[in-house]
Design an enzyme around this catalytic site. Structure first.
Site, short mmCIF file in Angstrom:
data_model
loop_
_atom_site.label_atom_id
_atom_site.label_comp_id
_atom_site.label_asym_id
_atom_site.label_seq_id
_atom_site.Cartn_x
_atom_site.Cartn_y
_atom_site.Cartn_z
N TYR A 101 0.85 -1.19 0.00
CA TYR A 101 0.00 0.00 0.00
C TYR A 101 0.89 1.24 0.00
O TYR A 101 1.89 1.30 0.71
CB TYR A 101 -0.89 0.00 1.25
CG TYR A 101 -1.73 1.25 1.40
CD1 TYR A 101 -3.03 1.31 0.90
CD2 TYR A 101 -1.22 2.39 2.02
CE1 TYR A 101 -3.80 2.46 1.02
CE2 TYR A 101 -1.98 3.55 2.15
CZ TYR A 101 -3.26 3.58 1.63
OH TYR A 101 -4.01 4.71 1.73
N GLU A 183 -3.39 7.70 -4.06
CA GLU A 183 -3.22 6.39 -3.44
C GLU A 183 -3.03 5.31 -4.51
O GLU A 183 -3.72 5.33 -5.53
CB GLU A 183 -4.46 6.07 -2.60
CG GLU A 183 -4.47 4.69 -1.97
CD GLU A 183 -5.79 4.42 -1.26
OE1 GLU A 183 -5.94 4.84 -0.09
OE2 GLU A 183 -6.69 3.80 -1.87
#
Length: 206
Positions: A101, A183
């Site tokens: 992530y 993101e």
């Protein structure tokens, strides 16, 4: 304003962040033509400005024409958290070793950007465990800071240079486009350490 995944990925490509081969469409006929162009197998992905698509059935693997005829209309006509599918992204499947992530967001109270990363990807940020959080000021992320994040999440030596490159490119995109949040989840690591942005999210100030 939250960009759709394919819109975020267009910007990723502009900044040299590698993404899978994909084509966007908004109706079944266009989707069929795109399926021929991209070739099976691929993933059918609902384009909605909310998270949680996977759990809601908005991401479907597709291996042949029969599956396409069944799954494409289902995904096209679904609503996720009250948001109707606005487009469909057909995306070539990617074989990879690991998901991680990575995000950068603008912390308004501290007037600086913050990098959040984790060795666990593919889940929503609320579920991401063992987060590494690093404040990086308002400019681009330095190589030194990027290497520290990579080491803090436990990446091996062959993956670190690729991670540093992706993070610095993501930082440049975030700063130049004045984004509030960018993101990549998941950012996937291939066998040779190379990295590909499998999903993208970007929010800008209206």
């Amino acid at each position: 304003m939250r960009l759709l995944e394919y819109q975020a990925k267009e910007l990723f490509k502009e900044y040299g962040i590698i993404v899978p081969t994909s084509i966007v469409s908004k109706d079944v006929e266009s989707g069929r033509k795109n399926a021929e162009k991209i070739g099976y197998p691929f993933v059918i992905k609902a384009q909605v400005p909310v998270g949680g698509r996977g759990k809601a059935g908005g991401i479907q693997k597709c291996h042949n024409e029969d599956e396409f005829e069944l799954k494409y209309p289902q995904v096209l006509n679904m609503a996720i958290k009250g948001e109707k599918t606005r487009a469909i992204l057909l995306e070539k499947m990617t074989e990879y070793e690991k998901e991680i992530y990575l995000s950068i967001f603008l912390n308004r109270s501290k007037r600086r950007y913050t990098v959040i990363s984790s060795a666990e990807g593919g889940v929503e940020i609320e579920s991401v465990k063992n987060q590494v959080i690093q404040e990086v000021g308002l400019g681009d992320v330095s190589k030194k800071n990027a290497e520290k994040v990579a080491k803090d999440i436990g990446l091996d030596e062959k993956s670190i240079p690729y991670f540093v490159d992706v993070l610095q490119r993501l930082s440049k995109l975030t700063v130049e486009k004045e984004a509030e949040l960018v993101e990549i989840n998941p950012l996937v690591i291939l066998k040779d350490g190379f990295m590909i942005a499998l999903d993208g999210k970007m929010m800008t100030d209206d």
